[in-house]
Design a protein around this motif. Structure first.
Motif, PDB file in Angstrom:
ATOM      1  N   THR A 177      -4.454  -7.503   2.006  1.00 24.14           N
ATOM      2  CA  THR A 177      -5.592  -7.118   2.858  1.00 24.14           C
ATOM      3  C   THR A 177      -6.194  -8.357   3.514  1.00 24.14           C
ATOM      4  OG1 THR A 177      -6.099  -5.175   1.510  1.00 24.14           O
ATOM      5  CG2 THR A 177      -7.879  -6.056   2.877  1.00 24.14           C
ATOM      6  N   ILE A 213      -4.736   0.450   5.398  1.00 23.03           N
ATOM      7  CA  ILE A 213      -5.442   0.279   4.124  1.00 23.03           C
ATOM      8  C   ILE A 213      -6.381   1.447   3.873  1.00 23.03           C
ATOM      9  CG2 ILE A 213      -7.129  -1.164   2.920  1.00 23.03           C
ATOM     10  CD1 ILE A 213      -5.856  -3.549   4.517  1.00 23.03           C
ATOM     11  N   THR A 230      -4.280   4.824   3.182  1.00 24.18           N
ATOM     12  CA  THR A 230      -3.627   4.929   1.875  1.00 24.18           C
ATOM     13  C   THR A 230      -4.637   4.992   0.740  1.00 24.18           C
ATOM     14  OG1 THR A 230      -3.405   2.519   1.853  1.00 24.18           O
ATOM     15  CG2 THR A 230      -1.515   3.793   2.613  1.00 24.18           C
ATOM     16  N   PHE A 268       0.820  -1.211   0.000  1.00 27.51           N
ATOM     17  CA  PHE A 268       0.000   0.000   0.000  1.00 27.51           C
ATOM     18  C   PHE A 268       0.856   1.264   0.000  1.00 27.51           C
ATOM     19  CE2 PHE A 268      -3.260  -3.003   1.066  1.00 27.51           C
ATOM     20  CZ  PHE A 268      -4.421  -2.452   0.546  1.00 27.51           C
ATOM     21  N   MET A 302      -2.482  -5.838  -3.336  1.00 26.37           N
ATOM     22  CA  MET A 302      -3.137  -5.095  -2.252  1.00 26.37           C
ATOM     23  C   MET A 302      -4.325  -5.883  -1.700  1.00 26.37           C
ATOM     24  SD  MET A 302      -2.823  -1.379  -4.077  1.00 26.37           S
ATOM     25  CE  MET A 302      -3.973  -0.519  -3.033  1.00 26.37           C
ATOM     26  N   SER A 346       0.808   4.111  -2.919  1.00 27.05           N
ATOM     27  CA  SER A 346       0.410   5.499  -2.693  1.00 27.05           C
ATOM     28  C   SER A 346       1.580   6.454  -2.900  1.00 27.05           C
ATOM     29  CB  SER A 346      -0.154   5.668  -1.280  1.00 27.05           C
ATOM     30  OG  SER A 346       0.827   5.307  -0.311  1.00 27.05           O
TER      31      SER A 346
END
Length: 371
Positions: A83, A102, A105, A56, A79, A60
């Motif tokens: 997660t 999470i 970002t 993440f 991602m 970002s």
């Protein structure tokens, strides 16, 4: 294999390129990002928070800075996987820290990345990420409950084994005390008969009878010693020693049970014969324990029958009742454990279980050599 698949497909997405590659970026920096994220995927089970942080934060940071492409297979798929991993494999506060990472970002990405600001895209990536986190959380909860159930089952088995071992130890200790009385009685007989033989030394028949009594009594005592040699001894040598009952005490046991309100009858079959002291004592204890179990666990018993059968192959004992065993009154089964321990000591057999059509039946056979 999953990490390798992310690496290969992500690099193909960058270099082919796939239609899922969006925005502007540097090929080499985008490739480096895919390699780093794929490497982090290897530890997503053991270090899920680190794997999620790498996926993440690189997304970002690098994409917002405009140096990498926006990738579906090389960025979004890892991602989603991390997660799930942080929700499923996270320990302690890791799932909650991962959720904060999470959300933070993705909010930054939604605000600063134009490609993510399309309504359909917003609904898509938030739905997928939420679904992955919810699935991971559900699996973690189920796994924890399964682990707890397994541990409880193990604890229950350990406790049951401990109770059984304690019951056997207590029964063997009591039997060891009884052995002391049996052997002490035998030694007393031997001493008395030896003294009698000295007094009648001129009468060969009397001396012979005394010596025969000494031989038989000593052999019987030695037999009891061999049977009990593995039994645990009570360390309290000053424990109170009382005369031990035999099969003749069954009548008194039945009378006592009848006086206490238990409808007991006694039936004796066959011709009584001399029994070794240990078997004589064991028979009395078996009947005593069986009647105790009837008092404790048989509700509404209208008839209790005690049977003693002096058969050719040994001594047959039976206690039958027509009561009902009520839930919560079955006890710890220590009585049955002790009874089985006594019967097996003499090479006998014990059968205990529900009777037809109702009630409970306990039957024991104690082998007795014919004289």
């Amino acid at each position: 294999m999953i990490a390798l698949a992310v690496l290969v497909v992500g690099l193909l997405e960058v270099w082919v390129p796939f239609v899922s590659r969006e925005g502007d970026g540097n090929l080499w920096l985008s490739s480096a990002q895919v390699v780093i994220v794929a490497a982090a995927m290897v530890v997503r089970r053991t270090r899920p928070l680190i794997a999620a942080g790498v996926a993440f934060i690189l997304f970002s940071g690098l994409h917002i800075a405009g140096v990498t492409y926006l990738l579906f297979y090389g960025q979004f798929v890892p991602m989603v996987l991390t997660t799930f991993a942080v929700a499923r494999h996270g320990k302690g506060r890791e799932p909650y820290l991962g959720a904060a990472l999470i959300i933070g970002t993705m909010l930054v990405g939604d605000l600063l990345v134009p490609e993510l600001q399309v309504p359909d895209e917003i609904v898509f990536h938030w739905s997928v990420l939420f679904g992955a986190y919810a699935l991971g959380t559900w699996q973690r909860v189920m796994a924890n409950q399964a682990a707890l159930a397994r541990q409880q089952a193990i604890d229950a088995q350990v406790q049951a084994a401990a109770r059984t071992a304690q019951a056997i130890l207590e029964e063997r200790t009591r039997m060891a005390r009884e052995l002391h009385d049996v052997v002490a009685h035998a030694m007393s007989v031997i001493v008395v008969q030896a003294g009698a033989a000295q007094l009648v030394s001129d009468d060969e028949d009397e001396v012979r009878r005394s010596l025969e009594t000494i031989r038989l009594t000593g052999a019987e005592a030695l037999g009891e010693m061999r049977r009990f040699v593995t039994m645990l001894r009570d360390q309290d040598e000053t424990a109170l020693r009382v005369p031990q009952p035999g099969l003749a005490a069954v009548t008194q046991l039945v009378d006592d049970a009848r006086d206490s309100g238990l409808p007991v009858t006694l039936a004796v079959h066959g011709t009584p014969r001399g029994l070794p002291a240990g078997i004589d004592l064991a028979a009395s204890r078996l009947v005593q324990e069986a009647l105790t179990n009837v008092r404790r666990h048989a509700t509404g018993a209208a008839a209790v029958e005690v049977t003693v059968d002096h058969a050719e192959d040994g001594l047959h004992l039976g206690v039958r009742d027509d009561g009902i065993s009520v839930a919560g009154t079955t006890g710890s089964d220590h009585g049955l454990i002790g009874m089985r321990e006594r019967v097996e000591l003499y090479g006998g057999s014990l059968r205990a279980g529900p009777a037809d059509p109702r009630g409970f039946l306990g039957e024991a056979v104690l082998p007795v050599e014919r004289s």
